[in-house]
Design a protein around this motif. Structure first.
Motif, PDB file in Angstrom:
ATOM      1  N   ALA A  31      -0.069   7.774  10.969  1.00 51.80           N
ATOM      2  CA  ALA A  31       0.300   6.702  11.458  1.00 51.80           C
ATOM      3  C   ALA A  31       1.777   6.949  12.174  1.00 51.80           C
ATOM      4  O   ALA A  31       2.085   6.403  13.112  1.00 51.80           O
ATOM      5  N   VAL A  32       2.403   7.782  11.526  1.00 49.09           N
ATOM      6  CA  VAL A  32       3.892   8.195  11.921  1.00 49.09           C
ATOM      7  C   VAL A  32       3.513   9.036  13.448  1.00 49.09           C
ATOM      8  O   VAL A  32       4.220   8.539  14.413  1.00 49.09           O
ATOM      9  N   ALA A  33       2.582   9.773  13.703  1.00 49.27           N
ATOM     10  CA  ALA A  33       2.260  10.661  14.758  1.00 49.27           C
ATOM     11  C   ALA A  33       1.713   9.665  15.892  1.00 49.27           C
ATOM     12  O   ALA A  33       2.291   9.786  17.070  1.00 49.27           O
ATOM     13  N   GLU A  34       0.878   8.921  15.659  1.00 54.50           N
ATOM     14  CA  GLU A  34       0.388   7.717  16.499  1.00 54.50           C
ATOM     15  C   GLU A  34       1.690   6.772  17.146  1.00 54.50           C
ATOM     16  O   GLU A  34       1.337   6.646  18.034  1.00 54.50           O
ATOM     17  N   PHE A  35       2.295   6.594  16.244  1.00 56.28           N
ATOM     18  CA  PHE A  35       3.391   5.547  16.431  1.00 56.28           C
ATOM     19  C   PHE A  35       4.560   6.433  17.583  1.00 56.28           C
ATOM     20  O   PHE A  35       4.771   5.774  18.643  1.00 56.28           O
ATOM     21  N   ILE A  36       4.743   7.695  17.347  1.00 58.06           N
ATOM     22  CA  ILE A  36       5.718   8.267  18.182  1.00 58.06           C
ATOM     23  C   ILE A  36       5.032   8.581  19.619  1.00 58.06           C
ATOM     24  O   ILE A  36       5.667   8.600  20.521  1.00 58.06           O
ATOM     25  N   GLN A  37       3.679   8.935  19.315  1.00 58.96           N
ATOM     26  CA  GLN A  37       3.005   9.241  20.585  1.00 58.96           C
ATOM     27  C   GLN A  37       2.876   7.882  21.403  1.00 58.96           C
ATOM     28  O   GLN A  37       2.629   8.227  22.597  1.00 58.96           O
ATOM     29  N   GLY A  38       2.654   6.870  20.847  1.00 63.82           N
ATOM     30  CA  GLY A  38       2.646   5.711  21.547  1.00 63.82           C
ATOM     31  C   GLY A  38       4.101   5.026  22.263  1.00 63.82           C
ATOM     32  O   GLY A  38       3.894   4.058  22.807  1.00 63.82           O
ATOM     33  N   LEU A  39       5.026   5.591  21.823  1.00 71.76           N
ATOM     34  CA  LEU A  39       6.510   5.311  22.356  1.00 71.76           C
ATOM     35  C   LEU A  39       6.454   4.984  23.981  1.00 71.76           C
ATOM     36  O   LEU A  39       7.002   4.031  24.247  1.00 71.76           O
ATOM     37  N   GLY A  40       5.830   6.051  24.548  1.00 72.17           N
ATOM     38  CA  GLY A  40       6.190   5.913  25.946  1.00 72.17           C
ATOM     39  C   GLY A  40       7.061   6.638  26.647  1.00 72.17           C
ATOM     40  O   GLY A  40       8.108   7.027  25.650  1.00 72.17           O
ATOM     41  N   ILE A  41       6.980   6.771  27.924  1.00 69.72           N
ATOM     42  CA  ILE A  41       8.326   7.498  28.552  1.00 69.72           C
ATOM     43  C   ILE A  41       9.462   6.624  28.728  1.00 69.72           C
ATOM     44  O   ILE A  41       9.508   5.278  28.752  1.00 69.72           O
ATOM     45  N   GLY A  42      10.626   7.318  28.204  1.00 69.04           N
ATOM     46  CA  GLY A  42      12.033   6.826  28.596  1.00 69.04           C
ATOM     47  C   GLY A  42      12.155   5.912  26.893  1.00 69.04           C
ATOM     48  O   GLY A  42      13.341   5.353  26.996  1.00 69.04           O
ATOM     49  N   ARG A  43      11.509   5.781  26.067  1.00 67.87           N
ATOM     50  CA  ARG A  43      11.866   5.126  25.055  1.00 67.87           C
ATOM     51  C   ARG A  43      12.094   5.790  23.700  1.00 67.87           C
ATOM     52  O   ARG A  43      11.436   6.801  23.454  1.00 67.87           O
ATOM     53  N   PRO A  44      13.320   5.621  23.412  1.00 66.69           N
ATOM     54  CA  PRO A  44      13.975   6.329  22.309  1.00 66.69           C
ATOM     55  C   PRO A  44      13.230   6.162  21.037  1.00 66.69           C
ATOM     56  O   PRO A  44      12.465   4.925  20.815  1.00 66.69           O
ATOM     57  N   GLU A  80      11.676  11.338  30.294  1.00 59.33           N
ATOM     58  CA  GLU A  80      11.069  12.287  29.132  1.00 59.33           C
ATOM     59  C   GLU A  80      10.287  11.354  28.222  1.00 59.33           C
ATOM     60  O   GLU A  80      10.180  10.100  28.446  1.00 59.33           O
ATOM     61  N   ARG A  81       9.301  11.768  27.378  1.00 54.23           N
ATOM     62  CA  ARG A  81       8.520  11.252  26.527  1.00 54.23           C
ATOM     63  C   ARG A  81       8.754  12.101  25.275  1.00 54.23           C
ATOM     64  O   ARG A  81       8.689  13.304  25.216  1.00 54.23           O
ATOM     65  N   LEU A  82       8.602  11.180  24.087  1.00 56.09           N
ATOM     66  CA  LEU A  82       8.586  12.021  22.617  1.00 56.09           C
ATOM     67  C   LEU A  82       7.237  11.856  22.145  1.00 56.09           C
ATOM     68  O   LEU A  82       6.471  11.053  22.527  1.00 56.09           O
ATOM     69  N   THR A  83       6.896  13.087  21.858  1.00 55.42           N
ATOM     70  CA  THR A  83       5.376  13.329  21.404  1.00 55.42           C
ATOM     71  C   THR A  83       5.433  13.831  19.793  1.00 55.42           C
ATOM     72  O   THR A  83       6.298  14.166  19.224  1.00 55.42           O
ATOM     73  N   ALA A  84       4.369  13.571  19.202  1.00 55.84           N
ATOM     74  CA  ALA A  84       4.072  14.222  17.800  1.00 55.84           C
ATOM     75  C   ALA A  84       2.670  14.412  17.546  1.00 55.84           C
ATOM     76  O   ALA A  84       1.797  13.655  18.155  1.00 55.84           O
ATOM     77  N   ARG A  85       2.520  15.313  16.658  1.00 61.24           N
ATOM     78  CA  ARG A  85       1.077  15.399  16.117  1.00 61.24           C
ATOM     79  C   ARG A  85       1.163  15.243  14.597  1.00 61.24           C
ATOM     80  O   ARG A  85       2.086  15.374  14.062  1.00 61.24           O
ATOM     81  N   PRO A  86       0.009  15.112  13.858  1.00 56.29           N
ATOM     82  CA  PRO A  86       0.040  15.026  12.561  1.00 56.29           C
ATOM     83  C   PRO A  86       0.457  16.300  11.843  1.00 56.29           C
ATOM     84  O   PRO A  86       1.032  16.163  10.785  1.00 56.29           O
TER      85      PRO A  86
END
Length: 307
Positions: free
Chosen positions: A233-246, A292-298
């Motif tokens: 859930a945390v990885a998907e949330f960060i991955q879904g923030l989108g470009i420019g969103r902190p 920029e965009r923030l990404t994450a993986r499990p």
């Protein structure tokens, strides 16, 4: 309000109410059988006229539903599917089930915006509809001076994650207003109707992989298997923030608790959540620039156990 003939005018569909219809039927009855006719809720004739008024009111409700079903904001179910087909869309089948009406409405609005030209919304919608594009951000500088982000005067800067450069450049060229410059770190040439080349600039977002450490204090009945649900859930949330969103780190607490069944929410406490990238660690808000965009993986989400 007195009874009036149902109609569609400049304000939309206009229909009399149940009370209006009943009053009109009662007036018609008295005009036939005399003004002295006794009509109240205890008389059979009044009750019969009430049934007629209710049937007409039900028909009005159906007419109103049909009228509203022409608008994606009000249509539902099969009616919404028919509207979606006008924009070349169909309801998606997801792993969790069939796409909801709310999700399909959002895609219809995006498709509607893509039909327009020379607007930020239409350009963004058109770019999002391109094959392999997963995220888009469009910044516009309408002033006579360069913006704080370095965008030149009277220029637009499109940041596109995924997609083919030729498709992106063609879409920007076709959708932007004449005389508006494009700006970015990538480019592709687009021929106009006379086969004259035009260089269209855009950017690819810089991605920052976020590492997350969740500190958990186990309580009675704690089962470590809940960590997998939180990790995903945390990885998907960060991955879904989108470009420019902190990333607002405090939001991750809700994401973690929301990923766990209610029966297990009281079996642990989250003491702290730490986030970092190669640029360093941040406690409250992890910044993200417009390009920029923030990404994450499990596998970048880990856990520490507090005693």
């Amino acid at each position: 309000m007195a009874y009036f003939v149902p109609c569609i005018d400049e304000t939309g569909v206009r229909l009399p109410t149940y009370a209006d219809r009943l009053e009109d039927l009662l007036a018609a009855y008295r005009s036939i059988f005399g003004a002295d006719a006794v009509l109240d809720e205890s008389t059979p004739d009044y009750q019969l006229l009430s049934v007629f008024a209710r049937a007409l009111d039900d028909t009005s409700a159906l007419v109103l539903q049909d009228y509203n079903s022409r608008n994606p904001d009000y249509a539902a179910g099969r009616s919404l599917d028919l509207l979606a087909s006008l924009f070349g869309l169909s309801r998606r089948t997801l792993q969790s089930g069939t796409e909801t009406d709310a999700s399909l409405r959002l895609r219809i609005r995006a498709a509607r915006a893509a039909l327009a030209c020379a607007s930020r919304d239409s350009l963004e919608a058109a770019l999002r509809s391109l094959p392999y594009v997963s995220d888009v951000s469009v910044a516009v500088n309408e002033t006579d001076q360069a913006s704080a982000d370095g965008i030149p005067p009277h220029a637009l800067a499109c940041v596109v994650y995924g997609g083919r450069p030729a498709d992106i450049a063609r879409t920007i060229f076709d959708k932007k207003a004449p005389g508006i410059a494009t700006w970015g770190s990538a480019s592709d040439d687009v021929p106009d109707a006379r086969d004259r080349p035009h260089t269209v600039f855009f950017s690819r977002p810089d991605s920052w992989l976020v590492t997350v450490v969740i500190r958990i204090r186990p309580l009675e009945g704690y089962d470590p298997s809940v960590q997998e649900a939180m990790r995903t859930a945390v990885a998907e949330f960060i991955q879904g923030l989108g470009i420019g969103r902190p990333l607002v780190v405090s939001e991750l607490y809700g994401v973690c608790y929301g990923a766990v069944p209610a029966s297990r929410m009281r079996t642990f406490m989250i003491g702290d959540i730490l986030t970092s990238t190669s640029r360093g660690a941040h406690g409250d808000v992890y910044p993200c620039a417009w390009n920029e965009r923030l990404t994450a993986r499990p596998d970048t989400v880990s856990f520490e156990t507090l005693s």
